[in-house]
Design a protein around this motif. Structure first.
Motif, PDB file in Angstrom:
ATOM      1  N   ASN A   1      -5.266   2.187  -0.415  1.00 44.76           N
ATOM      2  CA  ASN A   1      -3.517   2.480  -1.297  1.00 44.76           C
ATOM      3  C   ASN A   1      -3.378   3.812  -1.453  1.00 44.76           C
ATOM      4  O   ASN A   1      -2.294   4.500  -2.176  1.00 44.76           O
ATOM      5  N   ASN A   2      -4.748   4.528  -1.292  1.00 45.88           N
ATOM      6  CA  ASN A   2      -4.815   6.794  -1.935  1.00 45.88           C
ATOM      7  C   ASN A   2      -4.856   6.956  -0.601  1.00 45.88           C
ATOM      8  O   ASN A   2      -4.728   8.171  -0.476  1.00 45.88           O
ATOM      9  N   PHE A   3      -6.388   6.901   0.422  1.00 44.07           N
ATOM     10  CA  PHE A   3      -6.025   7.504   1.799  1.00 44.07           C
ATOM     11  C   PHE A   3      -5.732   7.104   2.928  1.00 44.07           C
ATOM     12  O   PHE A   3      -5.771   5.875   3.331  1.00 44.07           O
ATOM     13  N   LEU A   4      -4.692   7.983   3.349  1.00 47.24           N
ATOM     14  CA  LEU A   4      -4.169   8.351   4.938  1.00 47.24           C
ATOM     15  C   LEU A   4      -4.992   8.703   6.130  1.00 47.24           C
ATOM     16  O   LEU A   4      -4.620   8.400   7.201  1.00 47.24           O
ATOM     17  N   GLY A   5      -5.944   9.607   5.902  1.00 49.61           N
ATOM     18  CA  GLY A   5      -6.753  10.039   6.752  1.00 49.61           C
ATOM     19  C   GLY A   5      -6.151  11.939   6.679  1.00 49.61           C
ATOM     20  O   GLY A   5      -5.629  12.144   7.982  1.00 49.61           O
ATOM     21  N   GLY A   6      -5.332  12.428   5.680  1.00 52.67           N
ATOM     22  CA  GLY A   6      -4.111  13.666   5.102  1.00 52.67           C
ATOM     23  C   GLY A   6      -5.035  14.400   5.455  1.00 52.67           C
ATOM     24  O   GLY A   6      -6.261  14.417   6.088  1.00 52.67           O
ATOM     25  N   LYS A   7      -4.673  15.861   5.779  1.00 54.93           N
ATOM     26  CA  LYS A   7      -5.214  16.699   5.867  1.00 54.93           C
ATOM     27  C   LYS A   7      -6.275  17.258   4.312  1.00 54.93           C
ATOM     28  O   LYS A   7      -6.579  18.732   3.951  1.00 54.93           O
ATOM     29  N   ASN A   8      -5.326  17.007   3.396  1.00 56.14           N
ATOM     30  CA  ASN A   8      -5.541  16.737   2.202  1.00 56.14           C
ATOM     31  C   ASN A   8      -7.154  16.020   2.079  1.00 56.14           C
ATOM     32  O   ASN A   8      -6.818  15.739   0.203  1.00 56.14           O
TER      33      ASN A   8
ATOM     34  N   TYR B   1       0.187  -1.425   0.134  1.00 54.37           N
ATOM     35  CA  TYR B   1       0.001   0.150   0.241  1.00 54.37           C
ATOM     36  C   TYR B   1       1.313   1.533  -0.056  1.00 54.37           C
ATOM     37  O   TYR B   1       1.686   1.806   0.952  1.00 54.37           O
ATOM     38  N   LYS B   2       1.032   2.280  -0.829  1.00 58.93           N
ATOM     39  CA  LYS B   2       1.761   2.945  -1.045  1.00 58.93           C
ATOM     40  C   LYS B   2       1.345   4.030  -0.376  1.00 58.93           C
ATOM     41  O   LYS B   2       2.179   4.819   0.290  1.00 58.93           O
ATOM     42  N   ALA B   3       0.049   4.954   0.405  1.00 61.41           N
ATOM     43  CA  ALA B   3      -0.643   5.177   0.851  1.00 61.41           C
ATOM     44  C   ALA B   3       0.263   5.650   2.549  1.00 61.41           C
ATOM     45  O   ALA B   3       0.908   5.892   2.969  1.00 61.41           O
ATOM     46  N   SER B   4       0.310   4.248   2.876  1.00 61.18           N
ATOM     47  CA  SER B   4       0.501   3.699   4.240  1.00 61.18           C
ATOM     48  C   SER B   4       1.901   2.852   4.665  1.00 61.18           C
ATOM     49  O   SER B   4       2.627   2.917   4.928  1.00 61.18           O
ATOM     50  N   GLY B   5       2.384   2.335   3.261  1.00 53.82           N
ATOM     51  CA  GLY B   5       4.086   1.841   3.300  1.00 53.82           C
ATOM     52  C   GLY B   5       3.511   0.690   3.948  1.00 53.82           C
ATOM     53  O   GLY B   5       4.578  -0.257   3.970  1.00 53.82           O
ATOM     54  N   ASP B   6       2.035   0.184   4.137  1.00 50.31           N
ATOM     55  CA  ASP B   6       2.206  -0.700   4.734  1.00 50.31           C
ATOM     56  C   ASP B   6       2.049  -2.362   4.254  1.00 50.31           C
ATOM     57  O   ASP B   6       1.771  -2.074   2.685  1.00 50.31           O
ATOM     58  N   ILE B   7       2.809  -3.234   4.696  1.00 48.27           N
ATOM     59  CA  ILE B   7       2.239  -4.198   3.381  1.00 48.27           C
ATOM     60  C   ILE B   7       1.277  -5.589   4.272  1.00 48.27           C
ATOM     61  O   ILE B   7       1.893  -6.523   4.990  1.00 48.27           O
ATOM     62  N   GLU B   8       0.221  -6.128   3.617  1.00 48.89           N
ATOM     63  CA  GLU B   8      -0.524  -7.388   3.569  1.00 48.89           C
ATOM     64  C   GLU B   8      -0.257  -8.134   2.803  1.00 48.89           C
ATOM     65  O   GLU B   8      -0.584  -8.897   1.338  1.00 48.89           O
TER      66      GLU B   8
END
Length: 296
Positions: free
Chosen positions: A89-96, A25-32
């Protein structure tokens, strides 16, 4: 095709030589990591050919999907799994990022009509806020017998996204709208039960001064219970082109572990037993591991 059901199972250690599916996952860097290689007892399945046809592996014949009536639970689960991966992969809870609900004053029962209204709304919003991307789900409000949208917005060009709810409502021009901020702060609301938290999302008014956790918003968006009236052959979600699916590869478990060594820690693990409804026999055992990137 055999009917199946799922049951929680005891976690096990994945064998080092097993081929697993790794989702990055690109947004968080996590790997599942997903291990599905424990198939047994002649578990049968199908291979999708197109929207209308599938290949039955048991009978070695091509068959047509039934496209009348609501989507099946299996189809909904598959759709929501795909959506979940794309959201993560796209949303992380950012200010944007923002979470928006779109409803109509007059109940709308035609799903294609509702999707047309969204297209008009999106074209107007995009013209004012360049760099926006979206992911939406459409579901039925049973109490009103009307379709409505939940969507996540992300500004790909700026670090902060602020759109007043009054602007959203004016551009939508079909009824009530709700807008909220989201966060990746897992400590917030940690004294609230998860089911209660998700219900609070469903029942609350979303204004920009209200904040919800992104993981709970995603959990809410991928619920199948609220989408069981989606007609067969109709997509229950959509995303704009700028939102990409995560990188997925088949890899030997020991190799992916070597790549993660020293940079990742095991965040959670879960094992599901897949049983034959008639015989209760285990036809497969699936384990999912989520590895979190360590902040340096």
């Amino acid at each position: 095709m055999k009917k199946i059901y799922f049951q929680d199972g005891e976690n096990y250690d994945i064998q080092k030589d097993k081929v697993v599916k790794a989702t990055k996952y690109k947004a968080s860097g996590d790997i599942e990591i997903l291990d599905t290689s424990n198939q047994k007892n002649g578990f049968d399945g199908i291979e999708k050919i197109s929207k209308y046809e599938y290949y039955d592996l048991k009978s070695n014949t091509t068959k047509l999907y039934k496209i009348s009536g609501p989507k099946s639970k299996v189809s909904l689960r598959k759709s929501m799994k795909c959506l979940e991966k794309k959201l993560k992969n796209n949303f992380l809870g950012g200010k944007n990022e923002l979470f928006v609900t779109l409803t109509t004053d007059i109940p709308i029962t035609d799903i294609e009509e509702m999707k047309y209204y969204f297209k008009v709304f999106w074209d107007k919003l995009k013209s004012l806020y360049d760099g926006l991307e979206y992911a939406y789900i459409i579901e039925m409000q049973d109490e009103r017998n009307s379709w409505h949208f939940h969507l996540l917005l992300k500004d790909m060009k700026n670090k902060i996204l602020y759109i007043p709810n009054s602007t959203i409502e004016k551009l939508w021009n079909k009824g009530h709208t709700k807008t909220s901020r989201i966060t990746n702060n897992t400590k917030k609301h940690n004294n609230i039960d998860e089911a209660e938290y998700i219900d609070s999302i469903e029942n609350s008014l979303f204004y920009v001064d209200e904040t919800f956790r992104i993981d709970k918003v995603i959990s809410y968006m991928i619920k199948t219970r609220t989408k069981q009236k989606i007609p067969k052959g109709t997509r229950c979600y959509d995303t704009s082109r700028g939102l990409k699916s995560p990188e997925i590869e088949n890899v030997i478990y020991s190799e992916i572990c070597s790549q993660m060594e020293g940079n990742y820690e095991l965040k959670k693990e879960k094992t599901l037993l897949i049983r034959n409804t008639d015989t209760k026999a285990i036809v497969n055992k699936v384990k999912k591991e989520t590895w979190k990137k360590i902040k340096q």
